[in-house]
Write an enzyme that holds these catalytic residues in place. Structure first.
Site, PDB file in Angstrom:
ATOM      1  N   CYS A  48       0.863  -1.174   0.000  1.00 48.72           N
ATOM      2  CA  CYS A  48       0.000   0.000   0.000  1.00 48.72           C
ATOM      3  C   CYS A  48       0.907   1.233   0.000  1.00 48.72           C
ATOM      4  CB  CYS A  48      -0.951   0.000   1.188  1.00 48.72           C
ATOM      5  SG  CYS A  48      -0.138  -0.209   2.790  1.00 48.72           S
ATOM      6  N   HIS A  49       0.300   2.394  -0.160  1.00 48.28           N
ATOM      7  CA  HIS A  49       1.066   3.635  -0.286  1.00 48.28           C
ATOM      8  C   HIS A  49       0.438   4.729   0.562  1.00 48.28           C
ATOM      9  CE1 HIS A  49       2.721   1.796  -3.987  1.00 48.28           C
ATOM     10  NE2 HIS A  49       1.468   1.545  -4.328  1.00 48.28           N
ATOM     11  N   THR A  99       5.922   6.688  -6.335  1.00 44.06           N
ATOM     12  CA  THR A  99       6.817   7.385  -7.260  1.00 44.06           C
ATOM     13  C   THR A  99       6.583   8.894  -7.247  1.00 44.06           C
ATOM     14  OG1 THR A  99       5.317   7.026  -9.135  1.00 44.06           O
ATOM     15  CG2 THR A  99       7.033   5.383  -8.763  1.00 44.06           C
ATOM     16  N   ARG A 134      12.698  -0.249  -3.722  1.00 41.75           N
ATOM     17  CA  ARG A 134      11.908  -0.590  -4.909  1.00 41.75           C
ATOM     18  C   ARG A 134      12.621  -0.119  -6.165  1.00 41.75           C
ATOM     19  NH1 ARG A 134       5.831   1.439  -6.691  1.00 41.75           N
ATOM     20  NH2 ARG A 134       5.050  -0.597  -7.365  1.00 41.75           N
ATOM     21  N   ARG A 162       6.398   4.318 -18.163  1.00 42.59           N
ATOM     22  CA  ARG A 162       5.449   5.417 -17.994  1.00 42.59           C
ATOM     23  C   ARG A 162       5.576   6.085 -16.625  1.00 42.59           C
ATOM     24  NH1 ARG A 162       1.437   3.245 -14.840  1.00 42.59           N
ATOM     25  NH2 ARG A 162       1.202   0.971 -14.925  1.00 42.59           N
ATOM     26  N   TYR A 209       9.367  -3.964 -10.111  1.00 40.11           N
ATOM     27  CA  TYR A 209       8.095  -3.676 -10.767  1.00 40.11           C
ATOM     28  C   TYR A 209       8.370  -3.567 -12.259  1.00 40.11           C
ATOM     29  CZ  TYR A 209       3.457  -1.493 -11.368  1.00 40.11           C
ATOM     30  OH  TYR A 209       2.163  -1.207 -11.732  1.00 40.11           O
ATOM     31  N   HIS A 252       2.852  -7.433  -8.188  1.00 37.81           N
ATOM     32  CA  HIS A 252       1.675  -7.710  -9.004  1.00 37.81           C
ATOM     33  C   HIS A 252       1.885  -8.847 -10.015  1.00 37.81           C
ATOM     34  CE1 HIS A 252       1.189  -3.990  -6.997  1.00 37.81           C
ATOM     35  NE2 HIS A 252       1.545  -3.193  -7.978  1.00 37.81           N
ATOM     36  N   ASP A 286      -2.842  -2.330  -2.540  1.00 37.76           N
ATOM     37  CA  ASP A 286      -2.383  -1.258  -3.434  1.00 37.76           C
ATOM     38  C   ASP A 286      -3.101   0.064  -3.169  1.00 37.76           C
ATOM     39  OD1 ASP A 286      -0.599  -0.317  -5.435  1.00 37.76           O
ATOM     40  OD2 ASP A 286      -2.181  -0.405  -6.941  1.00 37.76           O
ATOM     41  N   ASN A 288      -2.871   5.932 -10.363  1.00 41.46           N
ATOM     42  CA  ASN A 288      -2.860   5.912 -11.828  1.00 41.46           C
ATOM     43  C   ASN A 288      -3.881   4.976 -12.461  1.00 41.46           C
ATOM     44  OD1 ASN A 288      -0.635   7.785 -12.630  1.00 41.46           O
ATOM     45  ND2 ASN A 288       0.571   6.393 -11.343  1.00 41.46           N
TER      46      ASN A 288
END
Length: 323
Positions: free
Chosen positions: A41-42, A86, A133, A139, A166, A190, A274, A279
């Site tokens: 999670c973020h 990010t 990470r 993208r 990732y 993922h 997540d 996004n």
């Protein structure tokens, strides 16, 4: 929530079309086992307190630690692993603040630069960070220079940290040699982003599972090992969420992929929400339904306990899970 947040010195405007997190998630029908960990999670900001990085590719809504902890309690989660977003670049302040505020119920995954000082790594370690990470999605990042990333991995390996990777499924052939050369355990975000329109027993997903198996090691935080997050069905699905009648199970096209990973690597799988789902453009998932998705991929109580409790505790809280 307004599109502009924060005081004059820290105001920002969300990326056009940005979807905020689901405001009223359902209460899951599936009861998580005691000690369950949300391992992905973020937190975003809040921007007035933790400004977003100038080089960011997107500007999100505010989604701070208080919102995260409220969702944790609503879903029946016991602990969180907060992964650096990010949009904050290599400034880990918001993530570290959330981990510290959790009072031992959270761990962190940071983003760092190759020139990071050992003293700063030790500070992050003391705060509860247990990994870094590496993002290979074009993208989201301008570049992922392998020499710099290898230098980071070599710096964090003595701390017993792991590297979260990732990437897109189609890029694994180019990247797997580099991944296999890193001196740390690996955690794959993922499921390596499989293309669920392709067969679950097809060459692309088979290649991913061979990569996991070939680099297995002992799976412990002190050994090599590859761990796989069975997360983000909402990000991978083509069929999408359930119908409004609520009778259809969400994200059915992702189930065979996650179920296969759980069956083949029961001791090295993790699950994460997540939240707050950065996004996404099609829809924002109901986090309660994401919990109800778990028994579709982990079909037995033993699989569920390993996925949600035993494995993340062994990786992130080994001092509590030993013995």
């Amino acid at each position: 929530m307004s599109s502009t947040t924060g005081g004059p010195a820290a105001a920002f405007t969300k990326t056009p079309g940005w979807l905020d997190w689901y405001p009223n998630p359902s209460r899951p029908r599936f009861a998580l086992p005691p000690g369950a960990v949300d391992a992905h999670c973020h937190v975003f900001g809040p921007g007035a307190e933790f400004p977003y990085a100038p080089e960011r590719k997107y500007t999100p809504c505010d989604a701070g630690k208080d919102r995260l902890f409220a969702l944790r309690d609503h879903l029946g989660v016991s602990r969180n692993v907060v992964v650096q977003a990010t949009c904050h670049g290599a400034d880990n302040s918001a993530m570290v603040d959330a981990v510290r505020a959790a009072g031992g119920r959270a761990r962190g995954v940071a983003t760092v630069r190759p020139d990071i000082a050992d003293a700063e790594l030790r500070r992050l370690d003391a705060a509860g960070v247990r990994g870094v990470r590496f993002n290979f999605l074009k993208r989201l990042v301008d570049s992922a220079p392998k020499d710099d990333l290898r230098a980071i991995a070599e710096k964090v390996a003595p701390l017993g940290w792991h590297v979260v990777i990732y990437f897109e499924a189609a890029d694994l052939a180019e990247l797997e040699g580099f991944f296999g050369s890193l001196p740390t355990p690996l955690v794959v975000d993922h499921m390596g982003r499989p293309d669920v329109r392709k067969p679950v027993d097809g060459e692309e997903f088979d290649r991913f599972l061979r990569f996991v198996d070939r680099n297995s090691g002992d799976g412990g935080s002190g050994g090599r090992g590859v761990w796989v997050k069975t997360s983000c069905p909402e990000r991978l699905s083509v069929s999408g969420p359930p119908a409004l009648d609520g009778e259809s199970q969400a994200y059915q096209d992702v189930v065979p992929f996650a179920r296969r990973v759980v069956r083949e690597f029961p001791d090295r799988v993790l699950w994460g929400s997540d939240w707050p789902h950065p996004n996404l453009t099609g829809h924002m998932p109901d986090d309660g339904l994401l919990v109800d998705w778990i028994p579709w991929i982990a079909e037995t109580a033993e699989q569920q306990r390993k996925l949600l409790v035993d494995n993340p505790m062994r990786l992130y809280w080994p001092e509590e899970s030993a013995g």
